[in-house]
Design an enzyme around this catalytic site. Sequence first.
Site, short mmCIF file in Angstrom:
data_model
loop_
_atom_site.label_atom_id
_atom_site.label_comp_id
_atom_site.label_asym_id
_atom_site.label_seq_id
_atom_site.Cartn_x
_atom_site.Cartn_y
_atom_site.Cartn_z
N GLN A 137 20.56 36.01 22.93
CA GLN A 137 21.70 36.73 23.49
C GLN A 137 22.91 35.78 23.67
OE1 GLN A 137 18.59 37.20 25.46
NE2 GLN A 137 18.05 38.80 24.05
N GLY A 179 26.56 37.30 22.48
CA GLY A 179 25.46 37.22 21.53
C GLY A 179 25.91 37.49 20.12
N ASP A 180 24.99 37.32 19.16
CA ASP A 180 25.27 37.57 17.73
C ASP A 180 26.34 36.63 17.18
OD1 ASP A 180 23.51 39.89 17.68
OD2 ASP A 180 25.09 40.93 18.76
N LEU A 193 34.48 31.81 10.40
CA LEU A 193 35.92 31.65 10.20
C LEU A 193 36.36 32.32 8.91
CD1 LEU A 193 38.53 30.31 11.29
CD2 LEU A 193 37.96 28.32 9.87
N LYS A 200 23.82 31.87 16.17
CA LYS A 200 23.00 30.76 16.70
C LYS A 200 21.91 30.35 15.72
CE LYS A 200 22.07 33.23 20.36
NZ LYS A 200 23.06 34.30 20.19
N GLY A 212 18.14 38.61 18.03
CA GLY A 212 17.92 38.47 16.60
C GLY A 212 18.76 37.36 16.01
N HIS A 213 18.18 36.62 15.08
CA HIS A 213 18.91 35.57 14.36
C HIS A 213 18.76 35.83 12.86
CE1 HIS A 213 19.13 33.56 18.14
NE2 HIS A 213 17.89 33.12 18.15
N VAL A 246 20.89 42.43 14.19
CA VAL A 246 19.69 42.03 13.46
C VAL A 246 18.47 42.74 14.01
CG1 VAL A 246 18.20 40.08 12.85
CG2 VAL A 246 20.68 39.77 12.96
N GLY A 305 30.98 30.28 5.83
CA GLY A 305 30.24 31.22 4.99
C GLY A 305 28.85 31.38 5.55
#
Length: 427
Positions: free
Chosen positions: A223, A12-13, A331, A16, A40-41, A298, A414
């Site tokens: 997730q 997760g995290d 990245l 997405k 969380g997103h 988040v 970014g």
Amino acid sequence: MPALVLLGAQWGDEGKGKATDLLGGSVDYVVRYQGGNNAGHTVVVGDQKYALHLLPSGILTPECTPVIGNGVVVDPSVLFSELNGLNERGVDTSKLLISGNAHIITPYNVTVDKVTERFLGKRKIGTTGRGIGPTYADKINRVGIRIQDLYDESILTQKVEAALDGKNQLLTKVFNRRAIEAAQVVEELLTYADRLKPYVTDTVLVLNQALDDNRVVLFEGGQGTLLDIDHGTYPFVTSSNPTAGGACTGAGVGPTKISRVIGILKAYTTRVGAGPFPTELFDADGDALRRIGGERGVTTGRDRRCGWFDAVIARYATRVNGLTDFFLTKLDVLTGWEEIPVCVAYEIDGKRVEELPYSQTDFHHAKPVYETLPGWSEDITKAKSFSDLPKNAQAYVKALEEMSGAPISAIGVGPGRTETIEINSFL
């Protein structure tokens, strides 16, 4: 009928929200198919940052219809708080659709979650304490409360009373807590009925008709793969199926309608909560990844555990999800390292293992086997194409692609909405 599943390929995290938002302008429906407000997103639009917990990321795209599917568990108070926050910022949320078959996180589910976790002490799972697990348990035990139950007070009362029969015994006799009155719960739940009603519909019918009409539907998992209740690092997992198969059951769409499955990979690895994590770093490199990557949950606000990229779990995610593509995120966070280790296998009891161990015990004892790749120091946040990346960054991406077993079709360089390199179109 392009139907895409977009899911996390690690714990997760992975980013997405950004990937979903990137596709939003080309997608007609974005569907959350599992989980609740334990996911969380973060989505960055221009100079605005949005933290979404329960709502699909597509809610930020005016042309898109956001959908909360039947596999999601919904805390109405959290839902309305999130909707209010977006409305205050000028976001139109009127197109939201919610399945009447989605289960409600009741106040007693939250109470049971918190007291149970405290009771476990050192053996705690690391839940968010938001009632997710107990709500899914009620669903499986067939004492759950669905959104459609709000529109029949008699049925709602019967179901709440049935659910509390056992829970009050547990609360009073095991946890020394006060019993919860069914009438109070019913009264609170009914206060949400009128405001929910404009959103509630038969989302299974809506989505299947949309696909029959050649509309583009994106199914968004919360997730990540390694937190899947069946295929994750059990018992340190979530209570639902964020893997690709969960999209079919959690949204009511048959597997033959899924055309593409996209896995989101972070260029390194993070995890929130307890459980095994072979590449976790406890040194300055781990601290730097956490600081540069802004690695704080988040939803939970907890610092994320950080480690180098793990190709073993990436290959596993490819296999259990049938991934057709990867979206590699963050990245840019790796800029500045002279050398970057990548976990290519594990060592378990002196033996090299290249696939995720079947045994929980083996995975707990797995030690990473690293290969080191050359790093880069150039700023990559302005890169618009793969060829704009430094040669070493290109080599790093190609190595991860080869190790992971599916093509990397997009790269996040970014946090911004436009800071993405698209190699192959997902549509």
